[in-house]
Write a protein that holds these residues in place. Structure first.
Motif, PDB file in Angstrom:
ATOM      1  N   ALA A   1       0.957  -1.318   0.114  1.00 18.68           N
ATOM      2  CA  ALA A   1      -0.150   0.100  -0.079  1.00 18.68           C
ATOM      3  C   ALA A   1       0.926   1.099   0.250  1.00 18.68           C
ATOM      4  CB  ALA A   1      -0.864   0.100   1.055  1.00 18.68           C
ATOM      5  N   GLU A   2       0.529   2.179  -0.895  1.00 17.32           N
ATOM      6  CA  GLU A   2       1.393   3.216  -0.899  1.00 17.32           C
ATOM      7  C   GLU A   2       0.627   4.664  -0.464  1.00 17.32           C
ATOM      8  OE1 GLU A   2       2.424   3.424  -4.890  1.00 17.32           O
ATOM      9  OE2 GLU A   2       3.895   1.845  -4.822  1.00 17.32           O
ATOM     10  N   TYR A   3       1.251   5.482   0.066  1.00 17.61           N
ATOM     11  CA  TYR A   3       0.611   6.870   0.483  1.00 17.61           C
ATOM     12  C   TYR A   3       0.273   7.605  -0.689  1.00 17.61           C
ATOM     13  CZ  TYR A   3       1.169   5.614   5.501  1.00 17.61           C
ATOM     14  OH  TYR A   3       1.121   4.965   6.574  1.00 17.61           O
ATOM     15  N   TYR A   4      -0.911   8.226  -0.729  1.00 22.76           N
ATOM     16  CA  TYR A   4      -1.343   9.022  -1.720  1.00 22.76           C
ATOM     17  C   TYR A   4      -1.307  10.571  -1.051  1.00 22.76           C
ATOM     18  CZ  TYR A   4      -3.995  10.418  -5.865  1.00 22.76           C
ATOM     19  OH  TYR A   4      -4.455  10.781  -6.968  1.00 22.76           O
ATOM     20  N   LEU A   5      -0.251  11.170  -1.640  1.00 25.12           N
ATOM     21  CA  LEU A   5       0.029  12.588  -1.044  1.00 25.12           C
ATOM     22  C   LEU A   5      -0.169  13.689  -2.050  1.00 25.12           C
ATOM     23  CD1 LEU A   5       3.508  11.750   0.286  1.00 25.12           C
ATOM     24  CD2 LEU A   5       1.370  11.460   1.845  1.00 25.12           C
TER      25      LEU A   5
ATOM     26  N   ARG B   1       2.797   8.054  -4.050  1.00 23.39           N
ATOM     27  CA  ARG B   1       1.815   8.640  -5.041  1.00 23.39           C
ATOM     28  C   ARG B   1       1.869  10.031  -4.784  1.00 23.39           C
ATOM     29  NH1 ARG B   1      -1.854   4.221  -7.697  1.00 23.39           N
ATOM     30  NH2 ARG B   1      -1.047   2.327  -7.429  1.00 23.39           N
TER      31      ARG B   1
END
Lengths: 648, 125
Positions: free
Chosen positions: B27-31, B46
């Motif tokens: 899971a990647e942080y969406y910033l 991202r």
């Protein structure tokens, strides 16, 4: 101008007829009034007819370039080829909703015509639920997303269709996917009707299965076409990106796949009734949920669907559907009962149950990944998952499903303690071992590949042994093939899936890519395939210009290009060049041109991708062969029962 | 039915375990761009922002540098690969990668958010 009024009038008439049909049908079912059922059903047909009129008017407006309509102005222009102007019908939010409602009207009418024999109450409630769904769509179409809104000033030309959508695939992919989405409402309507009427018997299964199968086939076709389109048009070398838009089309397909298998347990053993109802209902809820999250923009997606005002409407509709279904299931499931014979774990029905649990597991995995941006956003920083999450979480479940596909069809109903089943398992097991050994010899060391591909081979072997068994009694072959066509159609579909999964596996595990910048005459070799760069040239076409980077590949010429659409603020579009050889696709994307005639390319070698398309075709062929003219014995039995019990 | 509760639970536990391990790892942080400097976690993130006018393409269009900006902050981005078709100054992109020690965001993938052609634009009065 006049077309706008005509279309809006037709929509309004459809809305009135839809609402009328809904009220009348429910009332008729409740009062068991035969006349009212007829009237309610005919009102539904009338609503469908008015939607077709509205659709025809929109198409006419598009083809005659009537730019007084907002919709026509926003999605087409004078330079767009006429076939694509016609496809503009479903190229936008409003038009696609109209198309959706229209398909539901037509397929729903067909299902109602065929439902006359199911009994008065069930048919009435089914018409009522379907009319309610159609009415919802018409309310949205009339009030918030009308394709017939007018501009105060008629512009001389429109804005044009998004270049990405200017492709032959646009003519078939969206209408099939949208039709698939729309058709899930029909099994749902019959499920809800059966629960309302309290008549959950096998007659419902036979009727619902038929329409679930239609929905499933449309969705299968739509998914494969979508992959084909993404692969051929978008130019990123792949066909499936686990984007929310893809996921929401995949989830109802998974639920319906589960239903098509578990309904057999009910047909032959009378078990799993509540479960079957739940699956049909969940498939429809997933469709509504998917439409909501995709079209309201609540999760980040790269797709070009709009963020628009219809979001809250779909959320409300989803909420109503969930509450309605949950209450219905809770109140009625105690009436469903079922014979109390236990299901043996190692048996055909046991395999079906396990397969169902695994498929639902995949739905949960995909759902979790899709809504993670939403759920994590509520509790802090927004997070997203990429393809690797889905591969790692759903991959093992898919592998288990493959194992079941290899073994399940060989297990007898009721129990599998006897010797025959063990003997039957020899062929798939042997195939598995041979393929595994061959892969090890070939130097494959990737564990997922070593697990998945031998299993796929075992699945294929299982299907082939079933056909081989047929050949033993070859004198009776034609008769047997026709009589048991549903079974052999299903094995063909399984075989098609095995072919498809082989293509996915091979291209997933062994795709190669390379970025290169070449001068004319220079060669590049990727995975043993050698390409020669010839040079670039500029071409002027009807509505755009193309920069083509010519490549020679053996005797073939590859022409990857970048198209520029002057009419759309200079938007550019990649034109992929693909050369399909038996073992792999050579897939070339032109990145740009540099100094001295040089050009940059991204070259992919994608093994066995053509197997994916072939597999999809085989699946559909299997479904068609297995079900054309099919009439389950259950329907016959029930017809007699209904004729005896219901005065018509 | 009771007999099937056990396999059901086993499958549910497996699914839960798979989701947990898979999303923990990928899971990647969406910033947004302004959230990027204060983000401390490891791994790829991202970042969504608007492409500025300083787009510089080299290597025949396969290598690109530009500045990504939101309302309050900006970050230079460096990316190698084929660009999305609609990539140009003014569009919103989502860059996936990580912020280097040099203060440059090294993107592994670049996704373009299409300016929606489905929604009603200024044409309606």
């Amino acid at each position: 101008m006049i077309l706008g009024f005509l279309g809006a009038g037709a929509l309004l008439a459809a809305l009135v007829m839809g609402a009328f049909s809904m009220v009348l049908s429910f009332w008729a079912g409740w009062r068991q009034s035969g006349v009212m059922v007829q009237v309610g059903r005919r009102a539904f047909y009338a609503a469908a007819a008015m939607m077709i009129v509205a659709g025809a008017v929109l198409e006419w407006a598009l083809l005659s370039h009537d730019f007084s309509l907002v919709y026509v102005t926003e999605h087409t222009d004078l330079s767009t080829p006429i076939v694509l102007v016609a496809a503009g019908f479903y190229g936008g939010q409003e038009g696609s909703l109209l198309y959706w409602a229209m398909v539901l009207g037509v397929l729903g009418s067909a299902s109602l015509v065929a439902s006359a024999s199911l009994g008065l109450r069930l048919a009435a409630y089914a018409a009522g639920v379907m009319a309610a769904i159609v009415t919802f769509f018409l309310v949205v179409l009339v009030m918030v997303a009308s394709p017939f809104d007018l501009l105060s000033l008629t512009p001389p030309d429109g804005l044009g269709l998004n270049p990405v959508l200017r492709d032959g695939g646009m003519l078939i992919h969206p209408p099939v996917v949208l039709a698939g989405f729309a058709s899930f409402a029909i099994p749902f309507s019959f499920a809800a009707a059966a629960l309302l009427a309290g008549r959950p018997d096998t007659a419902w299964i036979a009727h619902t299965r038929r329409f679930a199968l239609i929905a499933w086939s449309l969705q299968t076709t739509g998914l494969v076409l979508g992959m084909w389109w993404a692969y051929h048009v978008l130019g990123w070398g792949g066909y499936w990106g686990w984007d929310p838009v893809e996921n929401v089309a995949f989830m109802p397909w998974l639920a319906t796949t589960a239903y098509l298998h578990s309904s057999q347990v009910q047909e032959s053993r009378g078990r799993l009734r509540t479960w079957n109802f739940s699956l049909v209902i969940v498939a429809f809820l997933l469709v509504v949920f998917g439409t909501f999250i995709v079209r309201s923009g609540v999760v980040p997606s790269v797709h070009t669907f709009a963020i628009s005002a219809i979001g809250p409407w779909f959320l409300a509709f989803l909420f109503i559907c969930i509450v309605f279904s949950a209450v219905l299931l809770a109140v009625r499931s105690s009436h469903l009962g079922g014979a109390a014979q236990p299901i043996a774990p190692v048996s055909r029905e046991g395999a079906f149950v396990l397969q169902n649990l695994l498929l639902v597991g995949v739905v949960v995995v995909v759902l979790w990944g899709t809504v993670l941006p939403l759920t994590s956003g509520m509790f802090g920083q927004q997070r997203v998952v990429g393809a690797s999450y889905y591969e790692r979480a759903a991959g093992p479940l898919f592998v288990a499903i493959l194992a079941l596909m290899a073994a399940g069809p060989l297990l007898p109903w009721r129990r599998a303690a006897g010797v025959p089943s063990r003997r039957a398992l020899i062929w798939p097991a042997a195939t598995l071992v041979v393929v595994l050994a061959l892969m090890l010899i070939a130097g494959v060391r990737s564990i997922p590949a070593l697990v998945a591909l031998p299993l796929v081979a075992a699945v294929a072997a299982t299907c082939v042994t079933q056909y081989a068994r047929l050949l033993r009694g070859w004198s009776r072959l034609p008769a047997l093939l026709v009589r048991k066509r549903r079974r052999y159609g299903a094995y063909l579909a399984h075989l098609g899936l095995a072919v498809l999964v082989t293509g996915i596996g091979a291209s997933h595990f062994w795709q190669q890519e390379m970025d290169v910048t070449l001068v004319p005459g220079q060669q590049v070799t990727v995975a043993g395939y050698t390409l020669t760069y010839v040079g670039t040239e500029q071409r002027q076409l009807d509505d755009h210009t193309e920069l083509v980077g010519l490549m020679r590949f053996g005797d073939a010429r590859l022409e990857p290009a970048r198209a520029t659409y002057a009419g759309l603020g200079g938007q550019s579009l990649t034109r992929v060049a693909i050369n399909t050889t038996p073992l792999a696709d050579v897939y070339v994307v032109l990145a740009g041109a540099g100094d001295g005639g040089s050009a940059s390319f991204r070259v992919f070698v994608n093994p066995l991708v053509s197997w994916i398309w072939a597999g999809g075709a085989i699946i559909i062929l299997g479904v068609l062969l297995g079900n054309l003219g099919e009439r389950a014995p259950a329907v016959e039995a029930v017809r007699r029962r209904v004729a005896a019990s219901v005065p018509s | 039915m009771i007999r099937w509760a056990i396999p059901g639970l086993v499958v549910a536990a497996c699914v839960g375990y798979l989701i947990y391990t898979a999303s923990g790892g990928s899971a990647e942080y969406y910033l947004t761009v302004s959230e990027l400097p204060s983000h401390t976690g490891s791994g790829d993130v991202r970042v969504a922002g608007i492409v500025q006018d300083d787009v510089l393409k080299t290597d025949g269009g396969l290598h690109v540098t530009f500045t990504e900006k939101d309302a309050t902050a900006a970050v230079p981005v460096d990316y190698t690969g084929t660009l999305p078709d609609i990539f140009k100054p003014g569009i919103t992109v989502v860059a996936e990668g990580r912020l280097g020690k040099d203060g440059v965001f090294h993107a592994r993938t670049l996704l373009a958010k299409c300016p929606s052609r489905f929604s009603t634009t200024t044409y309606t009065q």
